[in-house]
Design a protein around this motif. Sequence first.
Motif, mmCIF file in Angstrom:
data_model
loop_
_atom_site.group_PDB
_atom_site.id
_atom_site.type_symbol
_atom_site.label_atom_id
_atom_site.label_comp_id
_atom_site.label_asym_id
_atom_site.label_seq_id
_atom_site.Cartn_x
_atom_site.Cartn_y
_atom_site.Cartn_z
ATOM 1 N N LYS A 18 0.802 -1.221 0.000
ATOM 2 C CA LYS A 18 0.000 0.000 0.000
ATOM 3 C C LYS A 18 0.837 1.274 0.000
ATOM 4 O O LYS A 18 0.288 2.367 -0.116
ATOM 5 C CB LYS A 18 -0.940 0.010 1.210
ATOM 6 N N GLU A 19 2.142 1.154 0.145
ATOM 7 C CA GLU A 19 3.043 2.292 0.070
ATOM 8 C C GLU A 19 4.391 1.798 -0.426
ATOM 9 O O GLU A 19 4.688 0.600 -0.378
ATOM 10 C CB GLU A 19 3.188 2.978 1.428
ATOM 11 N N ASP A 129 0.209 -1.174 -4.990
ATOM 12 C CA ASP A 129 -1.214 -1.330 -5.295
ATOM 13 C C ASP A 129 -1.688 -0.220 -6.239
ATOM 14 O O ASP A 129 -1.331 0.948 -6.075
ATOM 15 C CB ASP A 129 -2.010 -1.279 -3.990
ATOM 16 N N GLN A 130 -2.478 -0.599 -7.228
ATOM 17 C CA GLN A 130 -3.063 0.314 -8.224
ATOM 18 C C GLN A 130 -2.048 0.788 -9.270
ATOM 19 O O GLN A 130 -2.326 1.738 -10.014
ATOM 20 C CB GLN A 130 -3.744 1.519 -7.559
ATOM 21 N N ILE A 213 5.573 -0.661 8.252
ATOM 22 C CA ILE A 213 5.230 -0.849 6.845
ATOM 23 C C ILE A 213 3.743 -1.168 6.759
ATOM 24 O O ILE A 213 3.172 -1.797 7.655
ATOM 25 C CB ILE A 213 6.051 -1.971 6.171
ATOM 26 N N ARG A 214 3.131 -0.727 5.686
ATOM 27 C CA ARG A 214 1.727 -1.035 5.427
ATOM 28 C C ARG A 214 1.663 -2.223 4.476
ATOM 29 O O ARG A 214 2.237 -2.195 3.390
ATOM 30 C CB ARG A 214 1.016 0.173 4.827
ATOM 31 N N LEU A 215 0.976 -3.254 4.903
ATOM 32 C CA LEU A 215 0.838 -4.473 4.120
ATOM 33 C C LEU A 215 -0.608 -4.932 4.206
ATOM 34 O O LEU A 215 -1.137 -5.089 5.307
ATOM 35 C CB LEU A 215 1.783 -5.551 4.666
ATOM 36 N N HIS A 216 -1.232 -5.145 3.049
ATOM 37 C CA HIS A 216 -2.669 -5.417 3.004
ATOM 38 C C HIS A 216 -3.382 -4.255 3.704
ATOM 39 O O HIS A 216 -3.182 -3.108 3.332
ATOM 40 C CB HIS A 216 -2.980 -6.778 3.637
#
Length: 238
Positions: A18-19, A129-130, A213-216
Amino acid sequence: MIAELNLKPIAIIHSGFKEKFGIPRQPGLASSMTATIELLPEFASAEAVKGLETCSHIWLVFVFSACVDKGWSPSVRPPRLGGNQKLGVLASRSPFRPNPIGLSPVRLETVRIENNGIYLDVSGADLLDQTPILDIKPYLPYSDIIEDASFELATRAESLDLDVRFTPAAEAALHTHAARLAVPLQTQIEEILRCDPRPAYHKNKQDERVYGIRLHDLNIRWMINSEYIQVNEIILDS
Protein backbone atom coordinates in the motif's frame (compact mmCIF):
# COMPACT_ATOMS: atom_id res chain seq x y z
CA MET A 1 11.61 10.34 -35.15
CA ILE A 2 8.73 10.23 -32.69
CA ALA A 3 8.71 13.45 -30.69
CA GLU A 4 6.19 12.20 -28.15
CA LEU A 5 4.50 8.90 -27.45
CA ASN A 6 1.28 8.55 -25.48
CA LEU A 7 0.78 5.16 -23.84
CA LYS A 8 -2.49 3.94 -22.38
CA PRO A 9 -2.57 1.53 -19.42
CA ILE A 10 -4.18 -1.80 -20.25
CA ALA A 11 -4.56 -3.00 -16.66
CA ILE A 12 -4.03 -2.18 -13.00
CA ILE A 13 -2.60 -4.36 -10.26
CA HIS A 14 -4.25 -5.11 -6.93
CA SER A 15 -1.42 -5.73 -4.50
CA GLY A 16 -0.84 -5.97 -0.76
CA PHE A 17 1.78 -3.21 -0.97
CA LYS A 18 0.00 0.00 0.00
CA GLU A 19 3.04 2.29 0.07
CA LYS A 20 6.52 2.32 -1.48
CA PHE A 21 8.32 1.74 1.82
CA GLY A 22 8.61 -1.98 2.39
CA ILE A 23 8.33 -3.12 -1.22
CA PRO A 24 11.28 -5.38 -2.09
CA ARG A 25 13.57 -3.57 -4.47
CA GLN A 26 13.45 -6.35 -7.05
CA PRO A 27 10.77 -8.84 -8.15
CA GLY A 28 10.69 -12.37 -6.78
CA LEU A 29 12.30 -11.54 -3.42
CA ALA A 30 8.94 -11.91 -1.69
CA SER A 31 7.65 -14.89 -3.65
CA SER A 32 4.81 -15.51 -1.19
CA MET A 33 3.22 -12.16 -2.05
CA THR A 34 0.35 -12.60 -4.46
CA ALA A 35 -1.40 -9.95 -6.52
CA THR A 36 -4.12 -9.71 -9.14
CA ILE A 37 -3.85 -7.90 -12.46
CA GLU A 38 -7.21 -6.63 -13.69
CA LEU A 39 -7.45 -5.80 -17.39
CA LEU A 40 -9.26 -2.52 -17.98
CA PRO A 41 -12.64 -2.85 -19.75
CA GLU A 42 -11.33 -1.73 -23.14
CA PHE A 43 -8.80 -4.59 -23.13
CA ALA A 44 -10.71 -7.22 -21.14
CA SER A 45 -11.10 -9.64 -24.01
CA ALA A 46 -10.78 -13.41 -23.67
CA GLU A 47 -9.14 -13.42 -27.10
CA ALA A 48 -6.41 -11.08 -25.84
CA VAL A 49 -5.22 -13.58 -23.22
CA LYS A 50 -5.79 -16.79 -25.19
CA GLY A 51 -2.72 -19.00 -24.70
CA LEU A 52 -1.35 -16.95 -21.81
CA GLU A 53 -2.36 -19.70 -19.37
CA THR A 54 0.42 -21.87 -20.84
CA CYS A 55 3.06 -19.46 -19.46
CA SER A 56 4.65 -20.11 -16.08
CA HIS A 57 5.92 -16.50 -15.93
CA ILE A 58 5.10 -13.20 -17.59
CA TRP A 59 6.74 -9.81 -17.98
CA LEU A 60 4.91 -6.76 -16.64
CA VAL A 61 5.69 -3.40 -18.20
CA PHE A 62 4.41 -0.77 -15.82
CA VAL A 63 4.53 2.88 -14.78
CA PHE A 64 6.17 4.00 -11.53
CA SER A 65 2.99 5.94 -10.88
CA ALA A 66 4.12 7.28 -7.49
CA CYS A 67 7.15 8.90 -9.15
CA VAL A 68 5.59 10.42 -12.27
CA ASP A 69 5.64 13.95 -10.86
CA LYS A 70 9.04 13.64 -9.14
CA GLY A 71 11.24 14.22 -12.19
CA TRP A 72 14.57 12.55 -12.81
CA SER A 73 18.31 13.09 -12.49
CA PRO A 74 21.14 11.69 -14.64
CA SER A 75 22.75 10.25 -11.50
CA VAL A 76 21.24 8.44 -8.52
CA ARG A 77 22.41 6.95 -5.22
CA PRO A 78 21.36 3.27 -5.28
CA PRO A 79 20.55 1.71 -1.88
CA ARG A 80 22.69 -1.31 -2.81
CA LEU A 81 25.75 0.97 -2.83
CA GLY A 82 24.90 2.33 0.60
CA GLY A 83 23.22 5.48 -0.64
CA ASN A 84 26.57 7.28 -0.81
CA GLN A 85 27.95 6.36 -4.22
CA LYS A 86 26.50 7.92 -7.35
CA LEU A 87 25.65 5.89 -10.42
CA GLY A 88 24.18 6.81 -13.78
CA VAL A 89 20.42 6.46 -13.73
CA LEU A 90 20.55 4.19 -16.78
CA ALA A 91 22.93 1.89 -14.89
CA SER A 92 20.38 1.56 -12.10
CA ARG A 93 16.82 0.44 -11.54
CA SER A 94 15.83 3.67 -9.87
CA PRO A 95 12.16 4.58 -10.41
CA PHE A 96 13.20 8.22 -11.02
CA ARG A 97 13.90 7.84 -14.74
CA PRO A 98 13.46 9.97 -17.87
CA ASN A 99 10.41 7.82 -18.53
CA PRO A 100 9.20 6.22 -15.25
CA ILE A 101 8.74 2.75 -16.72
CA GLY A 102 9.48 -0.50 -14.90
CA LEU A 103 9.83 -4.11 -15.99
CA SER A 104 9.18 -7.11 -13.73
CA PRO A 105 9.00 -10.85 -14.34
CA VAL A 106 6.37 -12.55 -12.17
CA ARG A 107 4.95 -16.04 -11.83
CA LEU A 108 1.54 -16.44 -13.46
CA GLU A 109 -0.66 -18.51 -11.18
CA THR A 110 -4.02 -18.39 -12.95
CA VAL A 111 -5.95 -16.62 -15.67
CA ARG A 112 -9.55 -15.96 -14.63
CA ILE A 113 -12.50 -14.81 -16.71
CA GLU A 114 -15.27 -13.72 -14.37
CA ASN A 115 -18.33 -11.52 -14.94
CA ASN A 116 -16.91 -10.16 -18.22
CA GLY A 117 -13.65 -9.30 -16.45
CA ILE A 118 -10.15 -10.70 -17.09
CA TYR A 119 -7.91 -11.28 -14.08
CA LEU A 120 -4.37 -12.61 -13.85
CA ASP A 121 -3.28 -13.91 -10.46
CA VAL A 122 0.49 -13.58 -10.04
CA SER A 123 3.12 -14.03 -7.34
CA GLY A 124 6.44 -12.34 -6.64
CA ALA A 125 5.40 -8.93 -7.96
CA ASP A 126 7.16 -5.86 -6.53
CA LEU A 127 4.46 -3.37 -7.54
CA LEU A 128 2.55 -0.83 -5.51
CA ASP A 129 -1.21 -1.33 -5.30
CA GLN A 130 -3.06 0.31 -8.22
CA THR A 131 0.07 0.51 -10.38
CA PRO A 132 -0.88 0.97 -14.07
CA ILE A 133 0.26 -1.85 -16.36
CA LEU A 134 1.26 -0.82 -19.88
CA ASP A 135 1.85 -4.27 -21.34
CA ILE A 136 2.02 -7.96 -20.55
CA LYS A 137 4.35 -10.34 -22.38
CA PRO A 138 5.19 -14.04 -22.03
CA TYR A 139 8.50 -14.87 -20.38
CA LEU A 140 10.55 -17.00 -22.79
CA PRO A 141 13.13 -19.16 -20.97
CA TYR A 142 15.13 -19.94 -24.10
CA SER A 143 15.83 -16.27 -24.80
CA ASP A 144 15.17 -14.38 -21.57
CA ILE A 145 17.64 -16.41 -19.50
CA ILE A 146 21.18 -15.32 -20.35
CA GLU A 147 23.52 -17.73 -18.61
CA ASP A 148 26.68 -15.61 -18.80
CA ALA A 149 25.05 -12.27 -17.96
CA SER A 150 26.78 -10.21 -15.27
CA PHE A 151 26.61 -6.89 -13.46
CA GLU A 152 29.57 -6.26 -11.17
CA LEU A 153 27.67 -3.90 -8.87
CA ALA A 154 24.87 -6.40 -8.19
CA THR A 155 26.11 -9.96 -8.23
CA ARG A 156 23.45 -11.52 -5.96
CA ALA A 157 20.20 -10.83 -4.17
CA GLU A 158 20.65 -9.07 -0.86
CA SER A 159 18.88 -10.66 2.09
CA LEU A 160 19.48 -10.52 5.83
CA ASP A 161 20.33 -13.84 7.47
CA LEU A 162 18.46 -12.98 10.66
CA ASP A 163 15.65 -14.63 12.59
CA VAL A 164 12.33 -12.81 12.55
CA ARG A 165 10.72 -12.86 15.99
CA PHE A 166 7.21 -11.84 16.98
CA THR A 167 6.17 -10.47 20.36
CA PRO A 168 3.30 -12.41 21.97
CA ALA A 169 0.84 -9.68 20.96
CA ALA A 170 2.14 -9.62 17.39
CA GLU A 171 2.00 -13.42 17.13
CA ALA A 172 -1.62 -13.49 18.29
CA ALA A 173 -2.53 -10.78 15.77
CA LEU A 174 -0.57 -12.63 13.09
CA HIS A 175 -2.73 -15.74 13.34
CA THR A 176 -5.95 -13.72 13.46
CA HIS A 177 -5.17 -11.65 10.38
CA ALA A 178 -3.62 -14.52 8.41
CA ALA A 179 -6.89 -16.44 8.77
CA ARG A 180 -8.99 -13.38 7.95
CA LEU A 181 -6.97 -12.45 4.85
CA ALA A 182 -6.36 -16.09 3.80
CA VAL A 183 -2.70 -15.39 3.03
CA PRO A 184 0.60 -16.81 4.38
CA LEU A 185 1.09 -13.64 6.39
CA GLN A 186 4.04 -14.82 8.48
CA THR A 187 6.04 -15.86 5.41
CA GLN A 188 5.18 -12.59 3.67
CA ILE A 189 6.32 -10.49 6.62
CA GLU A 190 9.53 -12.48 7.05
CA GLU A 191 10.45 -12.24 3.35
CA ILE A 192 9.82 -8.50 3.24
CA LEU A 193 11.70 -7.67 6.44
CA ARG A 194 14.69 -9.81 5.48
CA CYS A 195 14.98 -7.58 2.39
CA ASP A 196 15.69 -4.76 4.90
CA PRO A 197 13.38 -1.94 3.79
CA ARG A 198 15.29 0.65 5.83
CA PRO A 199 16.87 3.63 4.03
CA ALA A 200 20.48 2.96 3.08
CA TYR A 201 21.79 5.54 5.57
CA HIS A 202 20.17 3.64 8.47
CA LYS A 203 21.84 0.35 7.67
CA ASN A 204 25.04 -0.89 9.30
CA LYS A 205 24.27 1.25 12.36
CA GLN A 206 23.02 0.53 15.84
CA ASP A 207 19.39 1.16 15.13
CA GLU A 208 16.83 1.01 17.93
CA ARG A 209 14.06 2.90 16.19
CA VAL A 210 10.72 1.27 15.37
CA TYR A 211 9.69 1.21 11.72
CA GLY A 212 6.32 0.62 10.15
CA ILE A 213 5.23 -0.85 6.85
CA ARG A 214 1.73 -1.04 5.43
CA LEU A 215 0.84 -4.47 4.12
CA HIS A 216 -2.67 -5.42 3.00
CA ASP A 217 -4.82 -3.47 5.49
CA LEU A 218 -2.27 -3.80 8.29
CA ASN A 219 0.41 -1.68 9.90
CA ILE A 220 3.43 -3.84 10.79
CA ARG A 221 5.60 -2.23 13.49
CA TRP A 222 9.10 -3.70 13.69
CA MET A 223 12.68 -3.10 14.73
CA ILE A 224 16.04 -4.62 13.89
CA ASN A 225 19.39 -5.19 15.57
CA SER A 226 22.52 -7.16 14.76
CA GLU A 227 21.01 -10.42 16.03
CA TYR A 228 17.38 -10.52 14.92
CA ILE A 229 14.38 -8.68 13.49
CA GLN A 230 11.46 -8.21 15.86
CA VAL A 231 7.85 -7.58 14.93
CA ASN A 232 6.36 -5.58 17.78
CA GLU A 233 2.79 -5.00 16.60
CA ILE A 234 0.41 -5.98 13.83
CA ILE A 235 -2.58 -3.68 13.84
CA LEU A 236 -5.32 -2.70 11.42
CA ASP A 237 -4.26 0.33 9.43
CA SER A 238 -6.29 3.37 10.40
